[in-house]
Motif scaffolding. Structure first.
Motif, PDB file in Angstrom:
ATOM      1  N   VAL A  78     -48.990 -30.922 -84.773  1.00  0.00           N
ATOM      2  CA  VAL A  78     -47.603 -30.836 -84.333  1.00  0.00           C
ATOM      3  C   VAL A  78     -47.009 -29.490 -84.731  1.00  0.00           C
ATOM      4  N   LYS A  79     -46.162 -28.973 -83.875  1.00  0.00           N
ATOM      5  CA  LYS A  79     -45.345 -27.807 -84.192  1.00  0.00           C
ATOM      6  C   LYS A  79     -43.923 -28.325 -84.235  1.00  0.00           C
ATOM      7  N   ALA A  80     -43.203 -28.011 -85.295  1.00  0.00           N
ATOM      8  CA  ALA A  80     -41.869 -28.595 -85.453  1.00  0.00           C
ATOM      9  C   ALA A  80     -40.897 -27.569 -86.001  1.00  0.00           C
ATOM     10  N   HIS A  81     -39.636 -27.792 -85.702  1.00  0.00           N
ATOM     11  CA  HIS A  81     -38.581 -27.035 -86.365  1.00  0.00           C
ATOM     12  C   HIS A  81     -37.453 -27.999 -86.699  1.00  0.00           C
ATOM     13  N   VAL A  82     -36.618 -27.562 -87.615  1.00  0.00           N
ATOM     14  CA  VAL A  82     -35.563 -28.422 -88.150  1.00  0.00           C
ATOM     15  C   VAL A  82     -34.213 -27.776 -87.891  1.00  0.00           C
ATOM     16  N   ILE A  83     -33.277 -28.590 -87.462  1.00  0.00           N
ATOM     17  CA  ILE A  83     -31.898 -28.154 -87.244  1.00  0.00           C
ATOM     18  C   ILE A  83     -31.022 -28.921 -88.220  1.00  0.00           C
ATOM     19  N   THR A  84     -30.236 -28.209 -89.013  1.00  0.00           N
ATOM     20  CA  THR A  84     -29.285 -28.868 -89.900  1.00  0.00           C
ATOM     21  C   THR A  84     -28.103 -29.350 -89.066  1.00  0.00           C
ATOM     22  N   LEU A  85     -27.725 -30.591 -89.248  1.00  0.00           N
ATOM     23  CA  LEU A  85     -26.604 -31.175 -88.512  1.00  0.00           C
ATOM     24  C   LEU A  85     -25.396 -31.305 -89.434  1.00  0.00           C
ATOM     25  N   LEU A  86     -24.230 -30.952 -88.933  1.00  0.00           N
ATOM     26  CA  LEU A  86     -22.988 -31.043 -89.704  1.00  0.00           C
ATOM     27  C   LEU A  86     -21.993 -31.947 -88.985  1.00  0.00           C
ATOM     28  N   THR A  87     -21.262 -32.730 -89.747  1.00  0.00           N
ATOM     29  CA  THR A  87     -20.228 -33.581 -89.170  1.00  0.00           C
ATOM     30  C   THR A  87     -19.004 -32.728 -88.830  1.00  0.00           C
ATOM     31  N   PRO A  88     -18.103 -33.233 -87.988  1.00  0.00           N
ATOM     32  CA  PRO A  88     -16.863 -32.500 -87.725  1.00  0.00           C
ATOM     33  C   PRO A  88     -16.077 -32.221 -89.009  1.00  0.00           C
ATOM     34  N   GLU A  89     -16.099 -33.169 -89.938  1.00  0.00           N
ATOM     35  CA  GLU A  89     -15.385 -32.982 -91.202  1.00  0.00           C
ATOM     36  C   GLU A  89     -15.997 -31.860 -92.043  1.00  0.00           C
ATOM     37  N   GLU A  90     -17.314 -31.747 -92.008  1.00  0.00           N
ATOM     38  CA  GLU A  90     -17.967 -30.661 -92.744  1.00  0.00           C
ATOM     39  C   GLU A  90     -17.616 -29.306 -92.136  1.00  0.00           C
ATOM     40  N   ILE A  91     -17.496 -29.240 -90.825  1.00  0.00           N
ATOM     41  CA  ILE A  91     -17.069 -28.003 -90.165  1.00  0.00           C
ATOM     42  C   ILE A  91     -15.627 -27.685 -90.531  1.00  0.00           C
ATOM     43  N   ASP A  92     -14.768 -28.714 -90.577  1.00  0.00           N
ATOM     44  CA  ASP A  92     -13.376 -28.503 -91.008  1.00  0.00           C
ATOM     45  C   ASP A  92     -13.340 -27.895 -92.408  1.00  0.00           C
ATOM     46  N   GLU A  93     -14.149 -28.437 -93.298  1.00  0.00           N
ATOM     47  CA  GLU A  93     -14.202 -27.941 -94.674  1.00  0.00           C
ATOM     48  C   GLU A  93     -14.705 -26.496 -94.710  1.00  0.00           C
ATOM     49  N   ALA A  94     -15.731 -26.202 -93.929  1.00  0.00           N
ATOM     50  CA  ALA A  94     -16.271 -24.841 -93.877  1.00  0.00           C
ATOM     51  C   ALA A  94     -15.247 -23.867 -93.312  1.00  0.00           C
ATOM     52  N   ALA A  95     -14.541 -24.286 -92.264  1.00  0.00           N
ATOM     53  CA  ALA A  95     -13.551 -23.410 -91.629  1.00  0.00           C
ATOM     54  C   ALA A  95     -12.385 -23.104 -92.567  1.00  0.00           C
ATOM     55  N   ALA A  96     -12.118 -23.989 -93.511  1.00  0.00           N
ATOM     56  CA  ALA A  96     -11.000 -23.801 -94.437  1.00  0.00           C
ATOM     57  C   ALA A  96     -11.360 -22.914 -95.637  1.00  0.00           C
ATOM     58  N   LEU A  97     -12.642 -22.615 -95.824  1.00  0.00           N
ATOM     59  CA  LEU A  97     -13.043 -21.777 -96.952  1.00  0.00           C
ATOM     60  C   LEU A  97     -12.648 -20.322 -96.710  1.00  0.00           C
ATOM     61  N   PRO A  98     -12.131 -19.655 -97.716  1.00  0.00           N
ATOM     62  CA  PRO A  98     -11.748 -18.238 -97.551  1.00  0.00           C
ATOM     63  C   PRO A  98     -12.980 -17.345 -97.568  1.00  0.00           C
ATOM     64  N   VAL A  99     -13.333 -16.827 -96.414  1.00  0.00           N
ATOM     65  CA  VAL A  99     -14.501 -15.934 -96.281  1.00  0.00           C
ATOM     66  C   VAL A  99     -14.041 -14.657 -95.606  1.00  0.00           C
ATOM     67  N   THR A 100     -14.433 -13.525 -96.177  1.00  0.00           N
ATOM     68  CA  THR A 100     -14.093 -12.238 -95.600  1.00  0.00           C
ATOM     69  C   THR A 100     -15.327 -11.648 -94.942  1.00  0.00           C
ATOM     70  N   TYR A 101     -15.187 -11.205 -93.716  1.00  0.00           N
ATOM     71  CA  TYR A 101     -16.320 -10.642 -92.983  1.00  0.00           C
ATOM     72  C   TYR A 101     -15.821  -9.517 -92.094  1.00  0.00           C
ATOM     73  N   GLN A 102     -16.555  -8.435 -92.081  1.00  0.00           N
ATOM     74  CA  GLN A 102     -16.231  -7.325 -91.196  1.00  0.00           C
ATOM     75  C   GLN A 102     -17.305  -7.219 -90.135  1.00  0.00           C
ATOM     76  N   ALA A 103     -16.909  -7.343 -88.890  1.00  0.00           N
ATOM     77  CA  ALA A 103     -17.858  -7.260 -87.773  1.00  0.00           C
ATOM     78  C   ALA A 103     -18.413  -5.837 -87.658  1.00  0.00           C
ATOM     79  N   PRO A 104     -19.625  -5.687 -87.147  1.00  0.00           N
ATOM     80  CA  PRO A 104     -20.183  -4.351 -86.961  1.00  0.00           C
ATOM     81  C   PRO A 104     -19.271  -3.494 -86.059  1.00  0.00           C
ATOM     82  N   GLY A 105     -19.096  -2.264 -86.427  1.00  0.00           N
ATOM     83  CA  GLY A 105     -18.301  -1.341 -85.624  1.00  0.00           C
ATOM     84  C   GLY A 105     -16.790  -1.416 -85.846  1.00  0.00           C
ATOM     85  N   GLU A 106     -16.344  -2.254 -86.726  1.00  0.00           N
ATOM     86  CA  GLU A 106     -14.897  -2.354 -86.979  1.00  0.00           C
ATOM     87  C   GLU A 106     -14.494  -1.572 -88.202  1.00  0.00           C
TER      88      GLU A 106
END
Length: 106
Positions: A78-106
């Protein structure tokens, strides 16, 4: 526990084994593999096309998930790969975390 989607494609050897054993036997083998590692299968489906098997499950952590993948892939059937699944609530929690990111070229 974390949720994962295992997506697998059987090799010619794996498909031959599936043809001999049948889907029910193979599903029980996969279910036992995950449950013996402390996990729980939520859903298991066979498909046809690019991928042959889809398993949605809960597994205690990523180290155990990696061990399951190593065990399955080391057979060469078998050849296999794994995808991590997140609940909507986990995405809400992730979106609320303060993360600073600068896109390339900005």
């Amino acid at each position: 526990m974390a949720r994962y989607l295992f997506v697998a494609t059987y090799t010619a050897h794996g498909i031959a084994g599936l043809g001999r054993e049948g889907g029910t036997v193979r599903a029980e083998v996969v279910r036992a593999l995950i449950e013996n590692a402390g996990g729980r299968v939520e859903a298991l489906y066979f498909g046809f096309g690019k991928h042959d098997l889809f398993v949605s499950c809960e597994v205690p952590d990523s180290t155990i998930t990696a061990a399951l993948g190593i065990a399955a892939r080391s057979t060469g059937a078998v050849k296999a790969h794994v995808i991590t699944l997140l609940t909507p609530e986990e995405i809400d929690e992730a979106a609320a975390l303060p993360v600073t990111y600068q896109a390339p070229g900005e």
